[in-house]
Enzyme design. Sequence first.
Site, PDB file in Angstrom:
ATOM      1  N   GLY A 184     -22.597  16.511 -12.749  1.00 17.37           N
ATOM      2  CA  GLY A 184     -22.753  15.056 -12.856  1.00 17.37           C
ATOM      3  C   GLY A 184     -23.859  14.578 -11.924  1.00 17.37           C
ATOM      4  O   GLY A 184     -23.815  14.848 -10.727  1.00 17.37           O
ATOM      5  N   GLU A 198       0.850  -1.195   0.000  1.00 17.23           N
ATOM      6  CA  GLU A 198       0.000   0.000   0.000  1.00 17.23           C
ATOM      7  C   GLU A 198       0.888   1.249   0.000  1.00 17.23           C
ATOM      8  O   GLU A 198       1.761   1.401   0.836  1.00 17.23           O
ATOM      9  CB  GLU A 198      -0.939  -0.010   1.210  1.00 17.23           C
ATOM     10  CG  GLU A 198      -1.783   1.234   1.365  1.00 17.23           C
ATOM     11  CD  GLU A 198      -2.579   1.630   0.119  1.00 17.23           C
ATOM     12  OE1 GLU A 198      -3.374   0.835  -0.392  1.00 17.23           O
ATOM     13  OE2 GLU A 198      -2.370   2.769  -0.382  1.00 17.23           O
ATOM     14  N   ASP A 231      -0.348   4.407   0.154  1.00 17.30           N
ATOM     15  CA  ASP A 231      -0.949   5.543   0.857  1.00 17.30           C
ATOM     16  C   ASP A 231      -1.517   5.013   2.173  1.00 17.30           C
ATOM     17  O   ASP A 231      -0.766   4.497   2.981  1.00 17.30           O
ATOM     18  CB  ASP A 231      -2.022   6.171  -0.050  1.00 17.30           C
ATOM     19  CG  ASP A 231      -2.470   7.542   0.429  1.00 17.30           C
ATOM     20  OD1 ASP A 231      -1.713   8.198   1.147  1.00 17.30           O
ATOM     21  OD2 ASP A 231      -3.587   7.953   0.080  1.00 17.30           O
ATOM     22  N   GLY A 268      -7.164   0.641  -7.759  1.00 17.95           N
ATOM     23  CA  GLY A 268      -8.298   1.539  -7.588  1.00 17.95           C
ATOM     24  C   GLY A 268      -8.390   2.706  -8.553  1.00 17.95           C
ATOM     25  O   GLY A 268      -7.933   2.637  -9.707  1.00 17.95           O
ATOM     26  N   GLY A 294     -22.998  12.262  -7.289  1.00 17.12           N
ATOM     27  CA  GLY A 294     -23.650  13.564  -7.300  1.00 17.12           C
ATOM     28  C   GLY A 294     -24.986  13.523  -6.563  1.00 17.12           C
ATOM     29  O   GLY A 294     -25.310  14.413  -5.775  1.00 17.12           O
ATOM     30  N   LEU A 295     -25.737  12.467  -6.816  1.00 17.35           N
ATOM     31  CA  LEU A 295     -27.062  12.348  -6.207  1.00 17.35           C
ATOM     32  C   LEU A 295     -26.964  12.206  -4.685  1.00 17.35           C
ATOM     33  O   LEU A 295     -27.722  12.843  -3.939  1.00 17.35           O
ATOM     34  CB  LEU A 295     -27.748  11.121  -6.813  1.00 17.35           C
ATOM     35  CG  LEU A 295     -29.260  11.096  -6.787  1.00 17.35           C
ATOM     36  CD1 LEU A 295     -29.846  12.300  -7.486  1.00 17.35           C
ATOM     37  CD2 LEU A 295     -29.780   9.820  -7.432  1.00 17.35           C
ATOM     38  N   GLY A 334      -7.176   0.828   3.223  1.00 13.92           N
ATOM     39  CA  GLY A 334      -8.627   1.076   3.108  1.00 13.92           C
ATOM     40  C   GLY A 334      -9.014   1.718   1.787  1.00 13.92           C
ATOM     41  O   GLY A 334     -10.151   1.626   1.361  1.00 13.92           O
ATOM     42  N   GLY A 335      -8.034   2.388   1.152  1.00 18.60           N
ATOM     43  CA  GLY A 335      -8.263   2.946  -0.182  1.00 18.60           C
ATOM     44  C   GLY A 335      -9.418   3.926  -0.245  1.00 18.60           C
ATOM     45  O   GLY A 335      -9.754   4.593   0.749  1.00 18.60           O
ATOM     46  N   HIS A 388     -43.758 -11.350   8.650  1.00 21.61           N
ATOM     47  CA  HIS A 388     -44.735 -10.265   8.578  1.00 21.61           C
ATOM     48  C   HIS A 388     -44.752  -9.530   9.900  1.00 21.61           C
ATOM     49  O   HIS A 388     -44.749 -10.173  10.952  1.00 21.61           O
ATOM     50  CB  HIS A 388     -46.126 -10.826   8.279  1.00 21.61           C
ATOM     51  CG  HIS A 388     -47.173  -9.764   8.279  1.00 21.61           C
ATOM     52  ND1 HIS A 388     -47.310  -8.860   7.241  1.00 21.61           N
ATOM     53  CD2 HIS A 388     -48.122  -9.444   9.202  1.00 21.61           C
ATOM     54  CE1 HIS A 388     -48.305  -8.034   7.517  1.00 21.61           C
ATOM     55  NE2 HIS A 388     -48.811  -8.367   8.702  1.00 21.61           N
TER      56      HIS A 388
HETATM   57  C1  LIG Z   1     -17.838   9.365  -2.769  1.00 24.35           C
HETATM   58  C2  LIG Z   1     -17.836   7.901  -3.090  1.00 24.35           C
HETATM   59  C3  LIG Z   1     -18.802   7.073  -2.543  1.00 24.35           C
HETATM   60  C4  LIG Z   1     -18.802   5.718  -2.835  1.00 24.35           C
HETATM   61  N1  LIG Z   1     -19.775   4.945  -2.276  1.00 24.35           N
HETATM   62  C5  LIG Z   1     -19.804   3.624  -2.540  1.00 24.35           C
HETATM   63  C6  LIG Z   1     -20.795   2.785  -1.955  1.00 24.35           C
HETATM   64  O1  LIG Z   1     -21.639   3.240  -1.195  1.00 24.35           O
HETATM   65  N2  LIG Z   1     -20.771   1.468  -2.246  1.00 24.35           N
HETATM   66  C7  LIG Z   1     -19.829   0.932  -3.095  1.00 24.35           C
HETATM   67  O2  LIG Z   1     -19.872  -0.269  -3.338  1.00 24.35           O
HETATM   68  N3  LIG Z   1     -18.878   1.703  -3.670  1.00 24.35           N
HETATM   69  C8  LIG Z   1     -18.837   3.021  -3.412  1.00 24.35           C
HETATM   70  N4  LIG Z   1     -17.862   3.792  -3.972  1.00 24.35           N
HETATM   71  C9  LIG Z   1     -16.898   3.158  -4.885  1.00 24.35           C
HETATM   72  C10 LIG Z   1     -15.823   2.418  -4.084  1.00 24.35           C
HETATM   73  O3  LIG Z   1     -15.212   3.305  -3.192  1.00 24.35           O
HETATM   74  C11 LIG Z   1     -14.787   1.822  -5.028  1.00 24.35           C
HETATM   75  O4  LIG Z   1     -15.446   1.059  -6.004  1.00 24.35           O
HETATM   76  C12 LIG Z   1     -13.810   0.937  -4.271  1.00 24.35           C
HETATM   77  O5  LIG Z   1     -13.124   1.691  -3.304  1.00 24.35           O
HETATM   78  C13 LIG Z   1     -12.810   0.287  -5.238  1.00 24.35           C
HETATM   79  O6  LIG Z   1     -11.948  -0.518  -4.494  1.00 24.35           O
HETATM   80  P1  LIG Z   1     -10.498  -0.903  -5.036  1.00 24.35           P
HETATM   81  O7  LIG Z   1      -9.944  -1.858  -4.026  1.00 24.35           O
HETATM   82  O8  LIG Z   1     -10.573  -1.303  -6.439  1.00 24.35           O
HETATM   83  O9  LIG Z   1      -9.664   0.465  -5.031  1.00 24.35           O
HETATM   84  P2  LIG Z   1      -9.392   1.570  -3.934  1.00 24.35           P
HETATM   85  O10 LIG Z   1     -10.370   1.501  -2.826  1.00 24.35           O
HETATM   86  O11 LIG Z   1      -9.280   2.858  -4.653  1.00 24.35           O
HETATM   87  O12 LIG Z   1      -7.996   1.148  -3.337  1.00 24.35           O
HETATM   88  C14 LIG Z   1      -6.825   1.142  -4.096  1.00 24.35           C
HETATM   89  C15 LIG Z   1      -5.647   1.249  -3.164  1.00 24.35           C
HETATM   90  O13 LIG Z   1      -4.452   1.016  -3.913  1.00 24.35           O
HETATM   91  C16 LIG Z   1      -3.454   1.919  -3.490  1.00 24.35           C
HETATM   92  N5  LIG Z   1      -2.496   2.010  -4.599  1.00 24.35           N
HETATM   93  C17 LIG Z   1      -2.729   2.488  -5.849  1.00 24.35           C
HETATM   94  N6  LIG Z   1      -1.636   2.317  -6.615  1.00 24.35           N
HETATM   95  C18 LIG Z   1      -0.697   1.726  -5.836  1.00 24.35           C
HETATM   96  C19 LIG Z   1       0.617   1.265  -6.076  1.00 24.35           C
HETATM   97  N7  LIG Z   1       1.173   1.312  -7.283  1.00 24.35           N
HETATM   98  N8  LIG Z   1       1.307   0.735  -5.037  1.00 24.35           N
HETATM   99  C20 LIG Z   1       0.739   0.620  -3.813  1.00 24.35           C
HETATM  100  N9  LIG Z   1      -0.522   1.000  -3.542  1.00 24.35           N
HETATM  101  C21 LIG Z   1      -1.228   1.542  -4.548  1.00 24.35           C
HETATM  102  C22 LIG Z   1      -4.241   3.191  -3.202  1.00 24.35           C
HETATM  103  O14 LIG Z   1      -3.534   4.029  -2.315  1.00 24.35           O
HETATM  104  C23 LIG Z   1      -5.501   2.625  -2.549  1.00 24.35           C
HETATM  105  O15 LIG Z   1      -5.343   2.497  -1.158  1.00 24.35           O
HETATM  106  C24 LIG Z   1     -17.817   5.156  -3.685  1.00 24.35           C
HETATM  107  C25 LIG Z   1     -16.829   5.975  -4.220  1.00 24.35           C
HETATM  108  C26 LIG Z   1     -16.829   7.327  -3.935  1.00 24.35           C
HETATM  109  C27 LIG Z   1     -15.753   8.201  -4.498  1.00 24.35           C
END
Ligand SMILES: Cc1cc2nc3c(=O)[nH]c(=O)nc-3n(C[C@H](O)[C@H](O)[C@H](O)COP(=O)(O)OP(=O)(O)OC[C@H]3O[C@@H](n4cnc5c(N)ncnc54)[C@H](O)[C@@H]3O)c2cc1C
Length: 566
Positions: A260, A114, A116, A224, A265-266, A119-120, A538
Amino acid sequence: MQSSLSLPTLSPTIPRSNYVVQSTLPLAPSKPINLRFCGLRREALGFSSLNQSDSHRVRLVASSRSKKVSASLSDNGSAPKSFDYDLLIIGAGVGGHGAALHAVEKGLKTAIVEGDVVGGTCVNRGCVPSKALLAVSGRMRELQNDHHLRALGLQISAAGYDRQAVADHANNLASKIRTNLTNSMKSLGVDILTGFGTILGPQKVKVGASDKVVTAKNIIIATGSVPFVPKGIEVDGKTVITSDHALKLETVPDWIAIVGSGYIGLEFSDVYTALGSEVTFIEALDQLMPGFDPEIGKLAQRVLINPRRIDYQTGVFATKITPAKDGKPVIIELIDAKTKEPRDTLEVDAALIATGRAPFTHGLGLENIDVATQRGFIPVDERMRVIDANGKLVPHLFCIGDANGKMMLAHAASAQGISVVEQVTGRDHVLNHLSIPAACFTHPEISMVGLTEPQAREKAEKEGFEVSIAKTSFKANTKALAENEGEGLAKLIYRPDNGEILGVHIFGLHAADLIHEASNAIALGTRIQDLKLAVHAHPTLSEVLDELFKSAKVKEHVSSPQAVAV
Ligand SMILES: Cc1cc2nc3c(=O)[nH]c(=O)nc-3n(C[C@H](O)[C@H](O)[C@H](O)COP(=O)(O)OP(=O)(O)OC[C@H]3O[C@@H](n4cnc5c(N)ncnc54)[C@H](O)[C@@H]3O)c2cc1C
């Protein structure tokens, strides 16, 4: 044209996002600009390495099980003969986390890289803090709805909120979940390696700015996405913001334009209007919420938009947005989406850019394994195996989550990760993306699984089958009426010849929870004729779906391939 502002069409082969993919606005750059510039991005772009003193960051874990990193930078091209790990995951978002936990359960020696914070997006800048804000907006709506309260016999003097306390609630929840995620991986023996991961060659990843290389039998990319900001829009993080900034709730502007009208947005319109803002939606397509089933979209507009302090302009592009400065407001220049003629100039207090998400695959070293991205997304097959520039599968390399663009949702990322682990541990598995539900957590909520009605009709025409529709209203549900929340609809799209569910769409109280009966039925291949026999308590909201399935008219009374036990 695939728009960044809508739900793309649901196809197992076409990259799909419920949180909207990278924009294809006419003026959009080939590479996203103005993206989040966190420590990670800094490192991706070759700036200084991570600040290790940051309390959120995790340190390189010297697990008793982990061998010392072995290979050197000079052996990039060839595959190593022995490996430090069975599985290495790049990116500790929900996708990476889900894969890591399942890998440990399957006995794989696992590490996660990771760059950053653990939890991403979901935990730190997405699902988690946004749902904390939406929990507040839901309560505010209830407390402000005098008519609703009186109908229940309740009286309340005045509803108010403390902006900083609301922001703290969102931030505290994110940090709690982040800690839980980190601890769950540590306690199971997943090695968390801090640093930016770069693929050097087959089965080899460099971690951080040093020349340390880790080898693994299989690698999952789970890097991500970041907010996409179209060209011409200047984000200052204060008055022109993305969801990353908005979730911090540093201000509640009197008037905010939301560019958007997709899910993000919603959801923010729900938060801002409950806290007292006036909202103007700017939408490139001809209708708001273009990705929803049209009937559900219309109802959602009637309930979530029309009675609220929200107005909108559709069929327009924001070509230039200038942040507020020197006493001047935020200025938004709009052109007609079709004619490209100037349409309007808005002066608002703030603008939230919710025009989609761009995959974060920059600096990953994909060129070292001959992989070319498609609009930034990593091409994969139905098993999440990475496809190289020549159309061949890259051995031992997978990509899950937002980075592959198949379905940009947290639970989809995690499910893809679990699917990959199943495969690398010897069980073939293909995830059915048509069974993955999606939800928008407005008040009331919207949820869906499978095809919309137009998509189902198009498929039916091509494949030569009939489509039928069944609907039930929340007005006929005792629990919904007891809550005085009768505004809602559930819609079933199905094949009357064999009882197959093609899609289910729900608008109403707890729609996001209710959808799972339908999504599990699709995943397990359960047919409507069997669901009709299932028993629901129910009075519960689940009876909305019970009624829905019971009202469907299925011609053939054969059981599902795998009939449900009822
Ligand atoms: C405002 C908002 C609300 C949302 N609400 C929902 C919801 O209610 N329900 C839902 O299902 N989804 C929701 N989403 C979408 C959801 O957050 C994403 O689909 C999900 O986080 C994707 O997970 P991921 O593991 O693919 O990537 P991410 O969660 O983006 O994690 C990727 C991780 O990889 C790390 N990383 C990237 N490149 C490198 C590298 N080269 N080396 C080391 N680490 C790296 C990043 O730092 C990050 O921690 C929402 C998104 C937003 C922006």
